[in-house]
Design an enzyme around this catalytic site. Sequence first.
Site, mmCIF file in Angstrom:
data_model
loop_
_atom_site.group_PDB
_atom_site.id
_atom_site.type_symbol
_atom_site.label_atom_id
_atom_site.label_comp_id
_atom_site.label_asym_id
_atom_site.label_seq_id
_atom_site.Cartn_x
_atom_site.Cartn_y
_atom_site.Cartn_z
ATOM 1 N N ASP A 246 0.792 -1.252 0.000
ATOM 2 C CA ASP A 246 0.000 0.000 0.000
ATOM 3 C C ASP A 246 0.817 1.292 0.000
ATOM 4 O OD1 ASP A 246 -1.886 -1.958 0.279
ATOM 5 O OD2 ASP A 246 -2.714 -1.264 2.178
ATOM 6 N N LYS B 164 -6.781 -4.768 -2.983
ATOM 7 C CA LYS B 164 -7.415 -5.438 -1.833
ATOM 8 C C LYS B 164 -8.417 -4.495 -1.169
ATOM 9 C CE LYS B 164 -3.508 -4.335 1.255
ATOM 10 N NZ LYS B 164 -4.169 -3.516 2.278
ATOM 11 N N CYS C 41 -1.889 -2.298 7.881
ATOM 12 C CA CYS C 41 -1.902 -3.249 6.763
ATOM 13 C C CYS C 41 -0.680 -4.165 6.733
ATOM 14 C CB CYS C 41 -2.083 -2.502 5.455
ATOM 15 S SG CYS C 41 -3.747 -1.814 5.322
HETATM 16 N N1 TIU Z 1 -2.631 0.404 4.334
HETATM 17 C C1 TIU Z 1 -3.032 0.673 5.566
HETATM 18 O O1 TIU Z 1 -2.287 0.541 6.522
HETATM 19 N N2 TIU Z 1 -4.319 1.198 5.724
HETATM 20 C C2 TIU Z 1 -4.701 2.041 6.746
HETATM 21 O O2 TIU Z 1 -5.852 2.463 6.827
HETATM 22 N N3 TIU Z 1 -3.719 2.404 7.615
HETATM 23 C C3 TIU Z 1 -3.825 3.296 8.664
HETATM 24 O O3 TIU Z 1 -2.871 3.395 9.430
HETATM 25 N N4 TIU Z 1 -4.920 4.019 8.792
#
Ligand code: TIU
Length: 233
Positions: free
Chosen positions: A26, A131, A164
């Site tokens: 991500d 995802k 994530c």
């Molecule tokens: N990719 C991921 O970590 N999504 C989140 O929403 N992370 C946060 O720390 N909010």
Amino acid sequence: MGSLVVPARPSPFAFQPARTALLMIDMQRDFLEPGGFGEALGNDVSRLRAAIAPCRALLDMAREAGLFVIHTREGHRADLSDAPSAKLERSPPEKRIGACGPMGRILVRGEPGHDIVPELAPLPGEPVIDKPGKGAFYQTDLELMLRNRSIASLVVAGVTTEVCVHTTIREANDRGYRCLVPGDACASYFAEFHEVGLRMIAAQGGIFGSVTTSAEIRAAFMAAADRTEGTTA
Ligand code: TIU
């Protein structure tokens, strides 16, 4: 290239590069740049940029060594039919998933904010997994891809450490994958969550995996390449 060993906590991590994938979690504009999902949640997104250079170094190394590289992106369909209301309701309407922001609709596939940051853009041939959740295994074909390549070990980097990255490592751990986490190639909006998140992975004998640095991983690959050159010279 035979087996490699990387110094790590709680103990050295041994793996075969041919059976190892680099998972970049991500590294999207929505999390790393102002005006996206991360900022809409009330975070200072500048903290996450520290992970870009170590991630880039890992990508360069993995591509050079011929490792299987997989990128993930968190996001939803334009009609939001794959976004649980519990996730949507967490923010006020003007800042929630699907709302319009400076990088397009927040956390929606195909919008500029959903893209991976340009420094870490996937190369043609590198799978990108979209995802809907935190974990990269949930409702995706990641496990199928790993099984088809006989992957046994994962190097997991990206953002955020305790959300994530952690969820994906926990999912991978339950599925029998050995996980190595380069701590400097991960980042969180919260310094203490990053620090404790990494400690949680390596605690209890490496309950979820092992923790190292991007430099240690690169050094192990460079030493192996030198040994190979020495053999063939
Ligand atoms: N990719 C991921 O970590 N999504 C989140 O929403 N992370 C946060 O720390 N909010």
